[in-house]
Design an enzyme around this catalytic site. Structure first.
Site, PDB file in Angstrom:
ATOM      1  N   LYS A 196      25.810 -26.195  -2.059  1.00 28.04           N
ATOM      2  CA  LYS A 196      26.080 -24.443  -3.091  1.00 28.04           C
ATOM      3  C   LYS A 196      25.144 -25.124  -4.450  1.00 28.04           C
ATOM      4  CE  LYS A 196      28.650 -21.139   0.032  1.00 28.04           C
ATOM      5  NZ  LYS A 196      29.511 -20.285   0.061  1.00 28.04           N
ATOM      6  N   GLU A 215      21.572 -18.790  12.077  1.00 27.79           N
ATOM      7  CA  GLU A 215      21.395 -19.224  10.649  1.00 27.79           C
ATOM      8  C   GLU A 215      20.382 -20.840  10.570  1.00 27.79           C
ATOM      9  OE1 GLU A 215      25.575 -17.879   9.185  1.00 27.79           O
ATOM     10  OE2 GLU A 215      25.471 -19.866   9.247  1.00 27.79           O
ATOM     11  N   TYR A 219      23.202 -13.479   3.538  1.00 28.94           N
ATOM     12  CA  TYR A 219      24.324 -12.602   3.354  1.00 28.94           C
ATOM     13  C   TYR A 219      24.374 -11.525   3.890  1.00 28.94           C
ATOM     14  CZ  TYR A 219      26.357 -17.098   1.465  1.00 28.94           C
ATOM     15  OH  TYR A 219      27.581 -18.492   1.604  1.00 28.94           O
ATOM     16  N   HIS A 247      28.892 -23.853   2.286  1.00 35.21           N
ATOM     17  CA  HIS A 247      29.084 -22.922   3.157  1.00 35.21           C
ATOM     18  C   HIS A 247      28.788 -23.746   4.771  1.00 35.21           C
ATOM     19  CE1 HIS A 247      27.355 -19.724   6.067  1.00 35.21           C
ATOM     20  NE2 HIS A 247      26.975 -20.500   6.311  1.00 35.21           N
ATOM     21  N   ASN A 280      32.233 -22.347  -4.215  1.00 31.45           N
ATOM     22  CA  ASN A 280      32.948 -23.023  -3.785  1.00 31.45           C
ATOM     23  C   ASN A 280      32.359 -24.631  -2.755  1.00 31.45           C
ATOM     24  OD1 ASN A 280      32.054 -21.543  -1.411  1.00 31.45           O
ATOM     25  ND2 ASN A 280      34.039 -20.560  -0.535  1.00 31.45           N
TER      26      ASN A 280
HETATM   27  P1  ATP Z   1      30.579 -19.178   3.577  1.00 27.31           P
HETATM   28  O1  ATP Z   1      30.118 -18.018   4.715  1.00 27.31           O
HETATM   29  O2  ATP Z   1      29.970 -19.412   2.712  1.00 27.31           O
HETATM   30  O3  ATP Z   1      31.092 -20.335   4.815  1.00 27.31           O
HETATM   31  P2  ATP Z   1      32.780 -18.100   3.855  1.00 27.31           P
HETATM   32  O4  ATP Z   1      32.974 -18.137   5.515  1.00 27.31           O
HETATM   33  O5  ATP Z   1      34.944 -19.477   3.661  1.00 27.31           O
HETATM   34  O6  ATP Z   1      32.205 -18.794   3.272  1.00 27.31           O
HETATM   35  P3  ATP Z   1      33.107 -15.379   3.305  1.00 27.31           P
HETATM   36  O7  ATP Z   1      33.665 -14.670   3.686  1.00 27.31           O
HETATM   37  O8  ATP Z   1      32.122 -15.631   4.951  1.00 27.31           O
HETATM   38  O9  ATP Z   1      33.533 -16.719   3.101  1.00 27.31           O
HETATM   39  O10 ATP Z   1      32.229 -14.917   2.399  1.00 27.31           O
HETATM   40  C1  ATP Z   1      30.802 -15.652   2.030  1.00 27.31           C
HETATM   41  C2  ATP Z   1      30.982 -16.622   0.832  1.00 27.31           C
HETATM   42  O11 ATP Z   1      31.219 -15.123  -0.576  1.00 27.31           O
HETATM   43  C3  ATP Z   1      32.127 -17.355   0.092  1.00 27.31           C
HETATM   44  O12 ATP Z   1      32.257 -18.668   0.086  1.00 27.31           O
HETATM   45  C4  ATP Z   1      32.058 -17.132  -1.519  1.00 27.31           C
HETATM   46  O13 ATP Z   1      31.189 -18.299  -1.585  1.00 27.31           O
HETATM   47  C5  ATP Z   1      32.461 -15.897  -1.266  1.00 27.31           C
HETATM   48  N1  ATP Z   1      32.842 -14.584  -1.767  1.00 27.31           N
HETATM   49  C6  ATP Z   1      33.819 -14.592  -0.979  1.00 27.31           C
HETATM   50  N2  ATP Z   1      34.416 -14.109  -0.467  1.00 27.31           N
HETATM   51  C7  ATP Z   1      35.127 -13.667  -2.028  1.00 27.31           C
HETATM   52  C8  ATP Z   1      35.064 -13.073  -3.487  1.00 27.31           C
HETATM   53  N3  ATP Z   1      36.965 -12.315  -3.283  1.00 27.31           N
HETATM   54  N4  ATP Z   1      35.042 -12.873  -4.713  1.00 27.31           N
HETATM   55  C9  ATP Z   1      33.875 -13.821  -4.969  1.00 27.31           C
HETATM   56  N5  ATP Z   1      33.150 -14.365  -3.889  1.00 27.31           N
HETATM   57  C10 ATP Z   1      33.662 -13.879  -2.842  1.00 27.31           C
HETATM   58 MG    MG Z   2      31.102 -17.134   6.097  1.00 26.62          MG
END
Ligand code: ATP
Ligand code: MG
Length: 140
Positions: free
Chosen positions: A11, A128, A51, A117, A114
């Site tokens: 990211k 994806e 997303y 992804h 974070n």
């Molecule tokens: P990713 O899909 O990016 O691999 P993930 O599966 O661990 O991450 P998801 O729940 O799919 O988490 O959320 C997608 C992304 O949205 C997260 O990686 C983060 O960048 C962002 N995100 C998730 N929850 C929050 C939150 N509460 N506040 C801000 N950003 C968030």
């Molecule tokens: Mg995810």
């Protein structure tokens, strides 16, 4: 055991800090092979579509702004149980909850910024991967 492929994205918080190499090393040390990779800048349209599952979440607009704020590295990782293996080495979404030694524990700045992804299931991985790569760009 099953040979799988998963979609990974390094990211903008990580490309900005020039730490794509150490992240790739963590992925490779976890037994994952980078069989396709490119550095791109996602458009707003691309990030919103990617997303789409989070469209109704309160963090959606900030997430799209973050993902389009700089370069990302999109990559396909291949390996035994690659989807689970990658999510293990990534660590929990919120770095405060991530296990020691995981990419997010080591490098993530916040629950949003974070660093990586990873696809969460076989069907989403296939969708994806097809979203970013053609077959001609994948070389095991
Ligand atoms: P990713 O899909 O990016 O691999 P993930 O599966 O661990 O991450 P998801 O729940 O799919 O988490 O959320 C997608 C992304 O949205 C997260 O990686 C983060 O960048 C962002 N995100 C998730 N929850 C929050 C939150 N509460 N506040 C801000 N950003 C968030
Ligand atoms: Mg995810």
């Amino acid at each position: 055991m099953a040979l799988e492929r998963t979609l990974s994205i390094i990211k903008p918080d990580a490309t900005r800090r020039n730490i794509t190499g150490v992240i790739n090393t963590k992925l490779e040390e976890a037994g994952l092979r980078i069989v396709a990779q490119k550095r791109i800048r996602m458009s707003r349209q691309m990030a919103e579509t990617f997303y789409d599952v989070h469209r109704e979440r309160p963090f959606f607009n900030n997430l799209v702004a973050f993902m389009t704020s700089g370069a990302v590295v999109v990559q396909i990782l291949e390996g035994e149980n690659a989807i689970t293996r990658n999510r293990e080495v990534m660590g929990a979404t919120n770095p405060e909850n991530a296990d020691e030694g995981t990419i997010r524990k080591l490098y993530a700045e916040s629950i949003e910024s974070n660093s990586v992804h990873g696809s969460d299931a076989l069907d989403t991985a296939a969708t994806e991967i097809a979203y970013f790569f053609s077959d001609a760009e994948i070389h095991a």
